[in-house]
Design a protein around this motif. Structure first.
Motif, PDB file in Angstrom:
ATOM      1  N   VAL B  77       0.841  -1.187   0.000  1.00 26.90           N
ATOM      2  CA  VAL B  77       0.000   0.000   0.000  1.00 26.90           C
ATOM      3  C   VAL B  77       0.883   1.245   0.000  1.00 26.90           C
ATOM      4  N   ILE B  78       0.428   2.253  -0.712  1.00 24.20           N
ATOM      5  CA  ILE B  78       1.055   3.577  -0.627  1.00 24.20           C
ATOM      6  C   ILE B  78       0.276   4.350   0.424  1.00 24.20           C
ATOM      7  N   MET B  79       0.935   4.677   1.537  1.00 26.25           N
ATOM      8  CA  MET B  79       0.196   5.355   2.606  1.00 26.25           C
ATOM      9  C   MET B  79       0.790   6.709   2.969  1.00 26.25           C
ATOM     10  N   ALA B  80       1.778   7.195   2.211  1.00 21.49           N
ATOM     11  CA  ALA B  80       2.320   8.531   2.466  1.00 21.49           C
ATOM     12  C   ALA B  80       3.033   9.039   1.219  1.00 21.49           C
ATOM     13  N   VAL B  81       2.905  10.337   0.973  1.00 20.66           N
ATOM     14  CA  VAL B  81       3.681  10.998  -0.080  1.00 20.66           C
ATOM     15  C   VAL B  81       4.773  11.791   0.623  1.00 20.66           C
ATOM     16  N   LEU B  82       6.017  11.541   0.257  1.00 15.61           N
ATOM     17  CA  LEU B  82       7.126  12.193   0.937  1.00 15.61           C
ATOM     18  C   LEU B  82       7.286  13.645   0.495  1.00 15.61           C
ATOM     19  N   ASP B  83       7.434  14.532   1.479  1.00 11.51           N
ATOM     20  CA  ASP B  83       7.789  15.926   1.195  1.00 11.51           C
ATOM     21  C   ASP B  83       9.304  16.057   1.085  1.00 11.51           C
ATOM     22  N   SER B  84       9.987  15.399   2.021  1.00 13.68           N
ATOM     23  CA  SER B  84      11.436  15.527   2.025  1.00 13.68           C
ATOM     24  C   SER B  84      12.089  14.378   2.778  1.00 13.68           C
ATOM     25  N   LEU B  85      13.341  14.164   2.444  1.00 11.77           N
ATOM     26  CA  LEU B  85      14.192  13.220   3.168  1.00 11.77           C
ATOM     27  C   LEU B  85      15.446  13.974   3.578  1.00 11.77           C
ATOM     28  N   GLU B  86      15.850  13.790   4.824  1.00 11.16           N
ATOM     29  CA  GLU B  86      17.046  14.448   5.321  1.00 11.16           C
ATOM     30  C   GLU B  86      17.989  13.360   5.844  1.00 11.16           C
ATOM     31  N   VAL B  87      19.170  13.298   5.281  1.00  8.90           N
ATOM     32  CA  VAL B  87      20.148  12.286   5.685  1.00  8.90           C
ATOM     33  C   VAL B  87      21.490  12.972   5.928  1.00  8.90           C
ATOM     34  N   GLY B  88      22.091  12.686   7.055  1.00 10.73           N
ATOM     35  CA  GLY B  88      23.393  13.281   7.365  1.00 10.73           C
ATOM     36  C   GLY B  88      23.322  14.792   7.501  1.00 10.73           C
ATOM     37  N   GLY B  89      22.155  15.310   7.945  1.00 12.73           N
ATOM     38  CA  GLY B  89      22.034  16.743   8.164  1.00 12.73           C
ATOM     39  C   GLY B  89      21.725  17.565   6.919  1.00 12.73           C
ATOM     40  N   GLU B  90      21.543  16.896   5.789  1.00  9.98           N
ATOM     41  CA  GLU B  90      21.232  17.631   4.554  1.00  9.98           C
ATOM     42  C   GLU B  90      19.997  17.039   3.883  1.00  9.98           C
ATOM     43  N   PHE B  91      19.269  17.885   3.195  1.00 12.03           N
ATOM     44  CA  PHE B  91      18.131  17.386   2.436  1.00 12.03           C
ATOM     45  C   PHE B  91      18.658  16.634   1.216  1.00 12.03           C
ATOM     46  N   THR B  92      18.283  15.381   1.128  1.00 17.37           N
ATOM     47  CA  THR B  92      18.674  14.601  -0.049  1.00 17.37           C
ATOM     48  C   THR B  92      17.537  14.558  -1.064  1.00 17.37           C
ATOM     49  N   TYR B  93      16.330  14.892  -0.591  1.00 19.00           N
ATOM     50  CA  TYR B  93      15.170  14.937  -1.484  1.00 19.00           C
ATOM     51  C   TYR B  93      14.187  15.972  -0.982  1.00 19.00           C
ATOM     52  N   ARG B  94      13.689  16.792  -1.899  1.00 14.16           N
ATOM     53  CA  ARG B  94      12.581  17.693  -1.582  1.00 14.16           C
ATOM     54  C   ARG B  94      11.584  17.617  -2.724  1.00 14.16           C
ATOM     55  N   LYS B  95      10.313  17.505  -2.363  1.00 14.81           N
ATOM     56  CA  LYS B  95       9.274  17.452  -3.384  1.00 14.81           C
ATOM     57  C   LYS B  95       9.253  18.786  -4.112  1.00 14.81           C
ATOM     58  N   SER B  96       9.256  18.741  -5.405  1.00 16.14           N
ATOM     59  CA  SER B  96       9.280  20.005  -6.175  1.00 16.14           C
ATOM     60  C   SER B  96       7.856  20.476  -6.450  1.00 16.14           C
TER      61      SER B  96
END
Lengths: 96, 96, 96, 96, 96
Positions: B77-96
């Motif tokens: 199931v898809i139960m969340a849409v990611l806004d952002s991922l932060e790894v090692g203190g930096e954003f590695t993904y941001r929803k555009s």
């Protein structure tokens, strides 16, 4: 349970209502020395884990056996922060 | 939960009655930068996800813990849409 | 759910009583073009699938959420026959 | 169930309340000769297993079907200590 | 379900009380010709399978849906002995 290291966090505004209020951490499987070896996955934190902590994660229906994750659509939970691992009679990991 | 990217959709007319009315999306596992790395699988969408969205998917019995998927023969199931991922203190993904 | 292709069938006379009357098909995981990529496994058919059909299979406890598989010792079920798959805005598979 | 060898132990002070009192062992999957072949994972011990023992582990919801693990957020349990394995008519492992 | 071949047996005196009386067989995943391809795992036999038999095994909670395995901490069960497999219109395996 898998030995995993907390490497980051995830934010999701749009989500199933049963996910509201959960803290989503990005973890990667780790070896007995606490070094990451696996790909990232996301687990619900139930023990106030922080970045760099070595933790245990449980998967599947077992991930729903905590007060925080009960009846939620989550298949991975952080339910312990490791103090130490001892393998072959020696400490291979100690929380600093 | 797995980090995954929505890459397409599936249509099935002949299906178990408990599947009627579900929206089936094709997803592929992705890394912390939102780039696809895994093989395709099909998940039921519960959050109105769209093509290109980075999402979280839950597997197994946990996939049936949403209002939409309860008691249905679905294991993803898809139960969340990611806004952002932060790894090692930096954003590695941001929803555009 | 996994995208899979029906490649054959299995016959078993000696089996748990809860398996009596189930139709056992041999399937292999397939890609978005409907080409087989994975190793064979056996799934209970609930939608009258036939050889060559591209189908969806659900695993684990989810495989027991159909009228046919409820309470049976089966961990894989075919619960949909795919008409089409659309990835990246194009049809990658259409049932012929 | 997986054949696994007990190689160590894990200590966690901070943990879900349902984990209190469980004994956490580090195990690695093993072959029929009792030689470790897999990566480490952590399982709850229910049979007083010790270092070097060859054991069976059960995963997922099955790991919660013992008196010790019932309703706990654990997805791996040691529920048997192997005395011997016989493959192809010969003993490939005997507990010393 | 997985296609597997019975290659041996396991003996465990020290075990969870819910395992008492179960017959533990060592199996390995097999291909459609009945040749072993996978690593060994242990499954509870519910159909009086013997060495060399090609069988089906179910995993996870599905492994507990037989009269013999209900409520036991087992995650793999042998619940059918294969008579034959037919793939691509030809018999690829027949029990001898």
């Amino acid at each position: 349970m898998l030995i995993a290291k907390v490497v980051g966090s995830a934010v999701a505004t749009i989500k199933d209502e049963h996910l509201v209020g959960t803290k989503l951490l990005v973890v990667r499987e780790a070896n007995i020395n606490g070094e990451v070896t696996g790909k990232p996955y996301v687990a619900v934190d139930t023990v106030n884990a922080g970045g760099g902590d070595l933790v245990l994660t449980a998967a599947g229906s077992s991930a729903r056996q905590t007060g925080i994750t009960k009846d939620r659509p989550v298949d991975a939970v952080i339910m312990a922060v490791l103090d130490s691992l001892e393998v072959g009679g020696e400490f291979t990991y100690r929380k600093s």
